[in-house]
Design a protein around this motif. Structure first.
Motif, PDB file in Angstrom:
ATOM      1  N   GLY A 156      -0.884   3.493 -13.913  1.00 52.44           N
ATOM      2  CA  GLY A 156      -2.100   3.841 -14.645  1.00 52.44           C
ATOM      3  C   GLY A 156      -3.238   2.877 -14.358  1.00 52.44           C
ATOM      4  O   GLY A 156      -4.416   3.272 -14.305  1.00 52.44           O
ATOM      5  N   TYR A 157      -2.910   1.603 -14.166  1.00 52.24           N
ATOM      6  CA  TYR A 157      -3.920   0.602 -13.814  1.00 52.24           C
ATOM      7  C   TYR A 157      -4.518   0.917 -12.446  1.00 52.24           C
ATOM      8  O   TYR A 157      -5.743   0.874 -12.248  1.00 52.24           O
ATOM      9  CB  TYR A 157      -3.269  -0.784 -13.833  1.00 52.24           C
ATOM     10  CG  TYR A 157      -4.198  -1.948 -13.592  1.00 52.24           C
ATOM     11  CD1 TYR A 157      -5.589  -1.822 -13.600  1.00 52.24           C
ATOM     12  CD2 TYR A 157      -3.670  -3.221 -13.359  1.00 52.24           C
ATOM     13  CE1 TYR A 157      -6.410  -2.919 -13.381  1.00 52.24           C
ATOM     14  CE2 TYR A 157      -4.487  -4.312 -13.146  1.00 52.24           C
ATOM     15  CZ  TYR A 157      -5.852  -4.159 -13.144  1.00 52.24           C
ATOM     16  OH  TYR A 157      -6.670  -5.241 -12.919  1.00 52.24           O
ATOM     17  N   ALA A 169      -6.958  -1.666  -0.998  1.00 52.74           N
ATOM     18  CA  ALA A 169      -5.573  -1.738  -0.535  1.00 52.74           C
ATOM     19  C   ALA A 169      -4.686  -2.242  -1.657  1.00 52.74           C
ATOM     20  O   ALA A 169      -5.142  -2.902  -2.594  1.00 52.74           O
ATOM     21  CB  ALA A 169      -5.463  -2.658   0.672  1.00 52.74           C
ATOM     22  N   ILE A 170      -3.408  -1.940  -1.541  1.00 49.92           N
ATOM     23  CA  ILE A 170      -2.393  -2.549  -2.395  1.00 49.92           C
ATOM     24  C   ILE A 170      -1.602  -3.527  -1.537  1.00 49.92           C
ATOM     25  O   ILE A 170      -1.096  -3.161  -0.466  1.00 49.92           O
ATOM     26  CB  ILE A 170      -1.450  -1.506  -3.001  1.00 49.92           C
ATOM     27  CG1 ILE A 170      -2.218  -0.556  -3.936  1.00 49.92           C
ATOM     28  CG2 ILE A 170      -0.305  -2.188  -3.765  1.00 49.92           C
ATOM     29  CD1 ILE A 170      -1.384   0.601  -4.447  1.00 49.92           C
ATOM     30  N   LEU A 171      -1.521  -4.754  -1.980  1.00 55.09           N
ATOM     31  CA  LEU A 171      -0.657  -5.763  -1.367  1.00 55.09           C
ATOM     32  C   LEU A 171       0.573  -5.885  -2.254  1.00 55.09           C
ATOM     33  O   LEU A 171       0.471  -6.326  -3.405  1.00 55.09           O
ATOM     34  CB  LEU A 171      -1.383  -7.102  -1.241  1.00 55.09           C
ATOM     35  CG  LEU A 171      -0.561  -8.284  -0.700  1.00 55.09           C
ATOM     36  CD1 LEU A 171      -0.050  -7.994   0.700  1.00 55.09           C
ATOM     37  CD2 LEU A 171      -1.390  -9.565  -0.726  1.00 55.09           C
ATOM     38  N   GLN A 172       1.712  -5.478  -1.752  1.00 53.67           N
ATOM     39  CA  GLN A 172       2.949  -5.421  -2.535  1.00 53.67           C
ATOM     40  C   GLN A 172       3.890  -6.539  -2.110  1.00 53.67           C
ATOM     41  O   GLN A 172       4.303  -6.612  -0.953  1.00 53.67           O
ATOM     42  CB  GLN A 172       3.629  -4.068  -2.323  1.00 53.67           C
ATOM     43  CG  GLN A 172       4.982  -3.909  -3.013  1.00 53.67           C
ATOM     44  CD  GLN A 172       5.713  -2.658  -2.543  1.00 53.67           C
ATOM     45  OE1 GLN A 172       5.218  -1.909  -1.687  1.00 53.67           O
ATOM     46  NE2 GLN A 172       6.905  -2.435  -3.073  1.00 53.67           N
ATOM     47  N   ILE A 173       4.230  -7.405  -3.049  1.00 52.94           N
ATOM     48  CA  ILE A 173       5.256  -8.427  -2.835  1.00 52.94           C
ATOM     49  C   ILE A 173       6.524  -7.912  -3.510  1.00 52.94           C
ATOM     50  O   ILE A 173       6.555  -7.720  -4.731  1.00 52.94           O
ATOM     51  CB  ILE A 173       4.851  -9.784  -3.443  1.00 52.94           C
ATOM     52  CG1 ILE A 173       3.425 -10.171  -3.042  1.00 52.94           C
ATOM     53  CG2 ILE A 173       5.865 -10.858  -3.060  1.00 52.94           C
ATOM     54  CD1 ILE A 173       3.224 -10.422  -1.588  1.00 52.94           C
ATOM     55  N   PHE A 195       5.334   5.254  -3.819  1.00 52.26           N
ATOM     56  CA  PHE A 195       5.247   6.673  -3.450  1.00 52.26           C
ATOM     57  C   PHE A 195       4.146   7.340  -4.275  1.00 52.26           C
ATOM     58  O   PHE A 195       3.315   8.093  -3.751  1.00 52.26           O
ATOM     59  CB  PHE A 195       6.584   7.361  -3.695  1.00 52.26           C
ATOM     60  CG  PHE A 195       6.627   8.811  -3.279  1.00 52.26           C
ATOM     61  CD1 PHE A 195       7.000   9.162  -2.003  1.00 52.26           C
ATOM     62  CD2 PHE A 195       6.280   9.820  -4.175  1.00 52.26           C
ATOM     63  CE1 PHE A 195       7.031  10.512  -1.610  1.00 52.26           C
ATOM     64  CE2 PHE A 195       6.308  11.156  -3.801  1.00 52.26           C
ATOM     65  CZ  PHE A 195       6.686  11.505  -2.514  1.00 52.26           C
ATOM     66  N   ASN A 196       4.110   7.022  -5.575  1.00 50.72           N
ATOM     67  CA  ASN A 196       3.081   7.584  -6.453  1.00 50.72           C
ATOM     68  C   ASN A 196       1.717   6.972  -6.184  1.00 50.72           C
ATOM     69  O   ASN A 196       0.691   7.664  -6.255  1.00 50.72           O
ATOM     70  CB  ASN A 196       3.479   7.362  -7.913  1.00 50.72           C
ATOM     71  CG  ASN A 196       4.671   8.211  -8.324  1.00 50.72           C
ATOM     72  OD1 ASN A 196       4.858   9.319  -7.828  1.00 50.72           O
ATOM     73  ND2 ASN A 196       5.501   7.685  -9.212  1.00 50.72           N
ATOM     74  N   ALA A 197       1.672   5.681  -5.865  1.00 47.85           N
ATOM     75  CA  ALA A 197       0.389   5.033  -5.581  1.00 47.85           C
ATOM     76  C   ALA A 197      -0.287   5.659  -4.364  1.00 47.85           C
ATOM     77  O   ALA A 197      -1.520   5.770  -4.316  1.00 47.85           O
ATOM     78  CB  ALA A 197       0.602   3.538  -5.353  1.00 47.85           C
ATOM     79  N   LEU A 198       0.511   6.078  -3.386  1.00 51.62           N
ATOM     80  CA  LEU A 198      -0.059   6.677  -2.173  1.00 51.62           C
ATOM     81  C   LEU A 198      -0.658   8.060  -2.440  1.00 51.62           C
ATOM     82  O   LEU A 198      -1.360   8.599  -1.573  1.00 51.62           O
ATOM     83  CB  LEU A 198       1.010   6.764  -1.084  1.00 51.62           C
ATOM     84  CG  LEU A 198       1.433   5.423  -0.467  1.00 51.62           C
ATOM     85  CD1 LEU A 198       2.598   5.621   0.498  1.00 51.62           C
ATOM     86  CD2 LEU A 198       0.263   4.747   0.246  1.00 51.62           C
ATOM     87  N   LYS A 199      -0.410   8.609  -3.623  1.00 50.85           N
ATOM     88  CA  LYS A 199      -1.064   9.872  -4.003  1.00 50.85           C
ATOM     89  C   LYS A 199      -2.513   9.652  -4.415  1.00 50.85           C
ATOM     90  O   LYS A 199      -3.273  10.608  -4.576  1.00 50.85           O
ATOM     91  CB  LYS A 199      -0.298  10.525  -5.154  1.00 50.85           C
ATOM     92  CG  LYS A 199       1.121  10.949  -4.812  1.00 50.85           C
ATOM     93  CD  LYS A 199       1.831  11.520  -6.038  1.00 50.85           C
ATOM     94  CE  LYS A 199       3.270  11.870  -5.741  1.00 50.85           C
ATOM     95  NZ  LYS A 199       3.979  12.401  -6.948  1.00 50.85           N
ATOM     96  N   LYS A 205      -4.797   1.702   2.015  1.00 48.34           N
ATOM     97  CA  LYS A 205      -3.808   0.917   2.754  1.00 48.34           C
ATOM     98  C   LYS A 205      -2.781   0.354   1.784  1.00 48.34           C
ATOM     99  O   LYS A 205      -3.130  -0.077   0.677  1.00 48.34           O
ATOM    100  CB  LYS A 205      -4.513  -0.234   3.484  1.00 48.34           C
ATOM    101  CG  LYS A 205      -3.624  -1.082   4.367  1.00 48.34           C
ATOM    102  CD  LYS A 205      -3.452  -0.470   5.746  1.00 48.34           C
ATOM    103  CE  LYS A 205      -2.679  -1.399   6.671  1.00 48.34           C
ATOM    104  NZ  LYS A 205      -2.530  -0.843   8.020  1.00 48.34           N
ATOM    105  N   LEU A 206      -1.534   0.367   2.206  1.00 51.62           N
ATOM    106  CA  LEU A 206      -0.454  -0.306   1.479  1.00 51.62           C
ATOM    107  C   LEU A 206       0.188  -1.301   2.435  1.00 51.62           C
ATOM    108  O   LEU A 206       0.698  -0.911   3.496  1.00 51.62           O
ATOM    109  CB  LEU A 206       0.590   0.699   0.993  1.00 51.62           C
ATOM    110  CG  LEU A 206       1.903   0.120   0.431  1.00 51.62           C
ATOM    111  CD1 LEU A 206       1.649  -0.748  -0.786  1.00 51.62           C
ATOM    112  CD2 LEU A 206       2.898   1.244   0.106  1.00 51.62           C
ATOM    113  N   VAL A 207       0.105  -2.577   2.088  1.00 54.46           N
ATOM    114  CA  VAL A 207       0.729  -3.627   2.891  1.00 54.46           C
ATOM    115  C   VAL A 207       1.866  -4.221   2.070  1.00 54.46           C
ATOM    116  O   VAL A 207       1.638  -4.775   0.987  1.00 54.46           O
ATOM    117  CB  VAL A 207      -0.287  -4.713   3.289  1.00 54.46           C
ATOM    118  CG1 VAL A 207       0.416  -5.832   4.053  1.00 54.46           C
ATOM    119  CG2 VAL A 207      -1.397  -4.115   4.151  1.00 54.46           C
ATOM    120  N   GLN A 208       3.076  -4.085   2.577  1.00 52.05           N
ATOM    121  CA  GLN A 208       4.278  -4.518   1.868  1.00 52.05           C
ATOM    122  C   GLN A 208       4.815  -5.797   2.522  1.00 52.05           C
ATOM    123  O   GLN A 208       4.925  -5.872   3.749  1.00 52.05           O
ATOM    124  CB  GLN A 208       5.348  -3.431   1.929  1.00 52.05           C
ATOM    125  CG  GLN A 208       4.901  -2.084   1.384  1.00 52.05           C
ATOM    126  CD  GLN A 208       5.985  -1.030   1.536  1.00 52.05           C
ATOM    127  OE1 GLN A 208       6.446  -0.735   2.642  1.00 52.05           O
ATOM    128  NE2 GLN A 208       6.410  -0.454   0.418  1.00 52.05           N
TER     129      GLN A 208
END
Length: 341
Positions: A156-157, A169-173, A195-199, A205-208
């Motif tokens: 939701g955020y 972008a989302i930086l995921q640790i 998976f939901n964030a990419l919607k 960009k998603l960097v994991q």
């Protein structure tokens, strides 16, 4: 008393004299950063306990020293934790019980669609309420740190930020890719957060970073993303370092993958399990705290901006160790987010 008067009267070297987060004396209005606790763990698939994380971190935070060498007088900017709504934990417990029934049904190859619909509806309500809470704080001009709960809590955020930023972008640790489609039938599973964030179209960009536990379907999503998802697997990062590449060089490479605006999503199990032994799904490997903080400091030194963050999956055990690590990490993350803000 004004904020400046509170700053003058406050001793950052002394014992905490307030029960507020980090013992700071500031109100919501006086604080630049607001921490929103979401004690929710309905869809956890291994060990529970993350719903107790926010309260445990708040209690442990009173022992955190406030000096931060990266941001001078960081405490003066103010960090305020909103009061934890006990309805969150009560609702989480209620629907966690139903989720466990559903998981038991899956093991018996039976699905109660009405039960699953009920759990998914409750989780959708959580997402909507988080979006509302975060949007309100953002509208008040606050930087927001969301404190879970499990990793389903920040969706939701992210949605609230998408209404304010055209591109980020989302930086995921994390130890896990979290790219499963409705894992175990739960649309808002903690294992489905990315998976939901990419919607969200605004997530360009998603960097994991540090991923070391994932399935073939998740690997397919990464490989077929046409560059929208870039994953730095734990084994590859370590192999490069074994062959002479420095962490500084790796951090600069990671930062180069990111646009100007970055949302940080931090699952505590991205760290070495010795630092978070009670988290729900620990995985061997992972980072030291200062490795992650060096990466984030490199990010903000580059001129890029952390527009928001979450810290989740901290589950206190029989002692204060996990909460101790979580509290110190939360303080440093909030201060790094404040640089350039």
């Amino acid at each position: 008393m004004t904020k400046q008067e509170k700053i003058s009267a406050f001793d950052p070297n002394g014992l905490a004299t307030s029960d507020q987060l980090f013992g700071l004396p500031f109100s919501y209005e006086e604080s630049e950063t607001v921490v929103i606790p979401i004690p929710w763990e309905v869809t956890v698939s291994y060990s529970a306990g993350t719903a107790s994380g926010p309260k445990a971190i708040a209690e442990a935070s009173l022992q955190v020293d406030l000096y931060d060498a990266f941001l001078k007088d960081a405490w003066k900017r103010g960090i305020f934790m909103m009061e934890q709504d006990h309805k969150w934990e009560a609702t989480s417990n209620q629907y966690r019980h139903l989720a466990e029934k559903h998981i038991d049904n899956l093991e018996s190859e039976r699905v109660d669609e009405e039960l699953l619909h009920s759990v998914n509806g409750a989780c959708a309500g959580m997402v909507a309420r988080v979006k509302e809470l975060c949007a309100n704080a953002l509208n008040d001009g606050k930087r927001v740190a969301l404190l879970g709960g499990d990793h389903s809590t920040p969706l939701g955020y992210m949605q609230a930020l998408a209404e304010r930023h055209a591109d980020f972008a989302i930086l995921q640790i994390d130890a896990h890719a979290d790219l499963r489609d409705a894992y175990e039938g739960f649309e808002y599973s903690h294992a489905s957060i990315m998976f939901n964030a990419l919607k969200i179209p605004q997530v360009s960009k998603l960097v994991q970073i540090g991923i070391r536990d994932y399935c073939e379907a998740e690997n397919d999503i990464i490989e077929q993303s046409k560059g929208r998802v870039t994953t730095y697997f734990d084994r590859d990062l370590k192999a490069a370092r074994f062959n002479g590449k420095t962490w500084k060089e790796q951090c600069e490479e990671i930062v180069a993958q990111l646009p100007e605006k970055v949302y940080l999503s931090f699952d505590i199990d991205g760290l070495d399990p010795k630092l978070c032994p009670n988290t729900g799904t620990p995985v061997a490997g992972g980072f030291e705290v200062e490795e992650v903080l060096f990466l984030l400091e490199t990010l903000v030194k580059s001129g890029k901006k952390i527009i928001g963050l979450d810290l989740n999956e901290v589950a206190p055990g029989e002692d204060e160790w996990d909460a101790n690590v979580g509290a110190r990490l939360l303080y440093r993350l909030c201060n790094i987010m404040a640089v350039g803000g």
